[in-house]
Design a protein around this motif. Structure first.
Motif, PDB file in Angstrom:
ATOM      1  N   GLY A  34      -3.364   8.468  -1.508  1.00 16.33           N
ATOM      2  CA  GLY A  34      -1.849   7.545  -1.588  1.00 16.33           C
ATOM      3  C   GLY A  34      -1.655   7.135  -0.185  1.00 16.33           C
ATOM      4  O   GLY A  34      -2.094   7.311   0.719  1.00 16.33           O
ATOM      5  N   LEU A  35      -0.185   6.500  -0.273  1.00 19.54           N
ATOM      6  CA  LEU A  35       0.257   6.100   0.579  1.00 19.54           C
ATOM      7  C   LEU A  35       1.500   7.023   1.208  1.00 19.54           C
ATOM      8  O   LEU A  35       2.243   7.459   0.471  1.00 19.54           O
ATOM      9  CB  LEU A  35       0.836   4.665   0.256  1.00 19.54           C
ATOM     10  N   VAL A  36       1.502   7.214   2.702  1.00 18.34           N
ATOM     11  CA  VAL A  36       2.442   8.307   3.028  1.00 18.34           C
ATOM     12  C   VAL A  36       3.000   7.733   4.601  1.00 18.34           C
ATOM     13  O   VAL A  36       1.864   6.908   5.118  1.00 18.34           O
ATOM     14  CB  VAL A  36       1.827   9.632   3.158  1.00 18.34           C
ATOM     15  N   GLN A  37       4.156   8.011   4.719  1.00 22.22           N
ATOM     16  CA  GLN A  37       4.560   7.590   6.130  1.00 22.22           C
ATOM     17  C   GLN A  37       4.139   8.629   7.376  1.00 22.22           C
ATOM     18  O   GLN A  37       3.678   9.512   6.962  1.00 22.22           O
ATOM     19  CB  GLN A  37       6.156   7.636   6.135  1.00 22.22           C
ATOM     20  N   ALA A  38       3.920   8.048   8.448  1.00 20.34           N
ATOM     21  CA  ALA A  38       3.482   8.961   9.633  1.00 20.34           C
ATOM     22  C   ALA A  38       4.376  10.151   9.649  1.00 20.34           C
ATOM     23  O   ALA A  38       5.442  10.303   9.396  1.00 20.34           O
ATOM     24  CB  ALA A  38       3.401   7.942  10.771  1.00 20.34           C
ATOM     25  N   GLY A  39       3.550  11.301   9.798  1.00 15.32           N
ATOM     26  CA  GLY A  39       4.269  12.703   9.899  1.00 15.32           C
ATOM     27  C   GLY A  39       4.179  13.329   8.584  1.00 15.32           C
ATOM     28  O   GLY A  39       4.548  14.544   8.619  1.00 15.32           O
ATOM     29  N   THR A  76      -3.709   6.186   3.184  1.00 17.17           N
ATOM     30  CA  THR A  76      -3.019   5.167   3.942  1.00 17.17           C
ATOM     31  C   THR A  76      -1.905   5.818   4.486  1.00 17.17           C
ATOM     32  O   THR A  76      -0.906   6.078   3.817  1.00 17.17           O
ATOM     33  CB  THR A  76      -2.672   3.817   3.085  1.00 17.17           C
ATOM     34  N   VAL A  77      -1.762   5.865   5.904  1.00 19.85           N
ATOM     35  CA  VAL A  77      -0.610   6.273   6.558  1.00 19.85           C
ATOM     36  C   VAL A  77       0.078   5.242   7.336  1.00 19.85           C
ATOM     37  O   VAL A  77      -0.673   4.559   8.167  1.00 19.85           O
ATOM     38  CB  VAL A  77      -1.137   7.424   7.435  1.00 19.85           C
ATOM     39  N   SER A  78       1.318   4.807   6.948  1.00 22.07           N
ATOM     40  CA  SER A  78       2.072   3.722   7.463  1.00 22.07           C
ATOM     41  C   SER A  78       2.904   4.195   8.855  1.00 22.07           C
ATOM     42  O   SER A  78       3.374   5.432   8.712  1.00 22.07           O
ATOM     43  CB  SER A  78       3.035   3.046   6.495  1.00 22.07           C
ATOM     44  N   GLU A  82      -3.952   6.668  12.296  1.00 18.99           N
ATOM     45  CA  GLU A  82      -5.505   6.617  12.501  1.00 18.99           C
ATOM     46  C   GLU A  82      -6.359   7.626  11.355  1.00 18.99           C
ATOM     47  O   GLU A  82      -7.228   7.548  11.346  1.00 18.99           O
ATOM     48  CB  GLU A  82      -5.715   7.137  13.943  1.00 18.99           C
ATOM     49  N   ASP A  83      -5.343   8.159  10.637  1.00 19.09           N
ATOM     50  CA  ASP A  83      -6.134   9.152   9.631  1.00 19.09           C
ATOM     51  C   ASP A  83      -6.297   8.065   8.204  1.00 19.09           C
ATOM     52  O   ASP A  83      -6.841   8.642   7.417  1.00 19.09           O
ATOM     53  CB  ASP A  83      -5.114  10.320   9.308  1.00 19.09           C
ATOM     54  N   THR A  84      -5.700   6.917   8.288  1.00 18.57           N
ATOM     55  CA  THR A  84      -6.202   5.906   7.284  1.00 18.57           C
ATOM     56  C   THR A  84      -7.514   5.792   7.128  1.00 18.57           C
ATOM     57  O   THR A  84      -8.031   5.507   7.957  1.00 18.57           O
ATOM     58  CB  THR A  84      -5.332   4.706   7.576  1.00 18.57           C
ATOM     59  N   MET A 106      -3.394  17.798   4.241  1.00 14.96           N
ATOM     60  CA  MET A 106      -3.197  17.129   5.364  1.00 14.96           C
ATOM     61  C   MET A 106      -1.821  16.929   5.753  1.00 14.96           C
ATOM     62  O   MET A 106      -0.901  16.427   5.112  1.00 14.96           O
ATOM     63  CB  MET A 106      -3.964  15.681   5.099  1.00 14.96           C
ATOM     64  N   ASN A 107      -1.299  17.677   7.067  1.00 12.68           N
ATOM     65  CA  ASN A 107      -0.070  17.741   7.463  1.00 12.68           C
ATOM     66  C   ASN A 107      -0.062  16.843   8.666  1.00 12.68           C
ATOM     67  O   ASN A 107      -1.208  16.320   9.338  1.00 12.68           O
ATOM     68  CB  ASN A 107       0.229  19.021   7.907  1.00 12.68           C
ATOM     69  N   SER A 108       1.102  16.273   9.108  1.00 14.57           N
ATOM     70  CA  SER A 108       1.284  15.559  10.453  1.00 14.57           C
ATOM     71  C   SER A 108       0.367  14.335  10.453  1.00 14.57           C
ATOM     72  O   SER A 108      -0.172  14.149  11.483  1.00 14.57           O
ATOM     73  CB  SER A 108       1.375  16.636  11.446  1.00 14.57           C
TER      74      SER A 108
END
Length: 124
Positions: free
Chosen positions: A10-15, A121-123, A88-90, A82-84
């Motif tokens: 899914g989509l998650v914010q950085a961190g 996807t990491v925004s 670039e993990d996208t 997956m934490n933090s």
């Protein structure tokens, strides 16, 4: 017939954090080393983590300390916590299984069976 089905992307914010799951069928799951790989647009598929039948684990340097691979043999499922997360993990994340008891579990060619992939996807 071996099937691997990923879920949890899914989509998650950085961190932030996500947990991927990979449900396996058609194999004696507890005997199979399992791996997670990822592929970003325009890049080759790369190793993320692996777990052997003994639950020995291995990680790419880029995810060490942030990601954790685990398995539940009773549920025929492997997980990637997956934490933090970083932008670039996208990538599309794939789980993989191999019947080979030995070898380099960091390489794509080691694995015979692959899931369909799950988008992460990491925004920023």
């Amino acid at each position: 017939q071996v099937q691997l089905v990923e879920s949890g992307g899914g989509l998650v914010q950085a961190g932030g954090s996500l947990r991927l799951s990979c449900a396996a069928s058609g194999l004696t799951f507890s005997n199979f080393p399992m791996g997670w790989f990822r592929q970003a647009p325009g890049k080759e598929r790369e190793f993320v983590a692996a777990i052997r039948w003994s639950s020995t684990t291995d990680y790419a340097d880029s995810v060490t300390g942030r990601f954790t691979i685990s398995r539940n043999n009773a549920k025929n499922t492997v997980y990637l916590q997956m934490n933090s997360l970083k932008p670039e993990d996208t990538a599309v994340y794939y789980c993989a299984a191999t019947a080979k008891p030995y070898g380099n579990y960091r390489t794509v060619n080691q694995y015979e069976y692959w899931g369909q992939g799950s988008q992460v996807t990491v925004s920023s």
